[in-house]
Design a protein around this motif. Structure first.
Motif, PDB file in Angstrom:
ATOM      1  N   PHE A  20     -10.568  74.068  61.205  1.00 39.69           N
ATOM      2  CA  PHE A  20      -9.241  73.592  60.831  1.00 39.69           C
ATOM      3  C   PHE A  20      -9.301  72.713  59.588  1.00 39.69           C
ATOM      4  CE2 PHE A  20      -5.923  70.290  61.144  1.00 39.69           C
ATOM      5  CZ  PHE A  20      -4.803  71.085  61.086  1.00 39.69           C
ATOM      6  N   CYS A  67      -7.538  82.113  61.229  1.00 37.27           N
ATOM      7  CA  CYS A  67      -8.826  81.468  61.504  1.00 37.27           C
ATOM      8  C   CYS A  67      -9.984  82.350  61.028  1.00 37.27           C
ATOM      9  CB  CYS A  67      -8.967  81.188  62.995  1.00 37.27           C
ATOM     10  SG  CYS A  67      -7.838  79.929  63.633  1.00 37.27           S
ATOM     11  N   CYS A 232      -7.815  77.675  66.834  1.00 34.75           N
ATOM     12  CA  CYS A 232      -9.112  77.589  66.146  1.00 34.75           C
ATOM     13  C   CYS A 232     -10.246  77.599  67.176  1.00 34.75           C
ATOM     14  CB  CYS A 232      -9.184  76.317  65.308  1.00 34.75           C
ATOM     15  SG  CYS A 232      -8.075  76.296  63.880  1.00 34.75           S
TER      16      CYS A 232
END
Length: 257
Positions: A20, A67, A232
């Motif tokens: 992230f 992601c 994530c």
């Protein structure tokens, strides 16, 4: 699929946070795009009230694909929003959304069955509920949220399996449940860790800002960030269990129709 110890869940959260931090703006922008489309879907006649819940797996795929792009050193762009809407994954993901809606209905049914009167009193302005009813409501809310959380955990890998492994819904659900059962300690640790991070963050915001409107905005912002962090973490778990997603390596998107 290997079994994972409890500490693996902490590692998933840690690596998810690192992922992230590589592109927080891009991932949050993608999430806000999902929120916008979800709100727009609510104006659709008849289906508007349930559309956001049915579309949840498709939005989840957008975040997971974001992601994957970040993991490969690419940009998480808003056009990834359409990832889950493309064939052949779209129909199984919509069916997954219907299951998500049914799970929510079951959880709410349990809540109203256990404390329906307290819920109605709590919804009044001002709330008209005594301490004994409040305790019953809290117990019912905990039971209801537990049912939904367990159901979500057992099926959390189904959507990425449908999208990246091209599985049908039944096969994806089977492998998701098996994977979660085999690594239940890790998944439970990850879920508890994310919850603790959120609630600790909320406490810090309240200690600094009290109960002001700014504090409410801060807590809501933490909630949104936690949702992205959850995806994530889920991506990291998927990558460790099933390997790096092949679909993310493709440069040519599939058509919507």
């Amino acid at each position: 699929m290997n079994k994972f110890p409890a500490r693996a869940g902490w590692q998933w959260v840690k690596q998810g946070m690192q992922l992230f931090r590589r592109q927080p703006g891009g991932l949050m922008a993608l999430f806000f795009c999902c929120m916008f489309v979800s709100l727009v879907s609510m104006i659709v006649p008849l289906l508007g009230q349930i559309a956001p819940f049915i579309l949840t797996p498709l939005f989840s795929i957008a975040l997971l694909e974001g992601c994957a792009q970040v993991d490969q050193g690419k940009r998480a762009l808003p056009n990834l929003l359409l990832s889950g809407f493309r064939k052949p994954s779209r129909n199984p993901l919509l069916a997954m959304g219907v299951l998500n809606l049914l799970l929510l209905v079951i959880a709410l049914g349990v809540l109203y069955a256990m404390a329906g009167d307290a819920v109605m009193l709590m919804s009044r302005r001002p709330p008209q509920i005594d301490q004994s009813q409040l305790e019953g409501l809290l117990g019912a809310a905990f039971t209801s949220s537990t049912i939904y959380t367990v159901g979500w955990l057992l099926t959390c890998l189904a959507a990425p399996l449908i999208y990246w492994q091209k599985m049908n819904l039944n096969k994806a659900l089977f492998f998701s449940v098996v994977a979660v059962f085999r690594g239940w300690k890790a998944f439970l640790t990850a879920a508890v860790t994310l919850h603790l991070l959120y609630f600790v963050g909320c406490r810090i915001v309240m200690l600094i800002l009290g109960t002001s409107q700014l504090a409410v905005a801060g807590i809501f912002t933490l909630f949104l960030i936690t949702i992205v962090l959850t995806h994530c973490t889920l991506y990291i778990a998927y990558r460790q269990i099933f390997g790096a997603p092949e679909a993310a390596k493709s440069e040519s998107p599939q058509p919507l129709l």
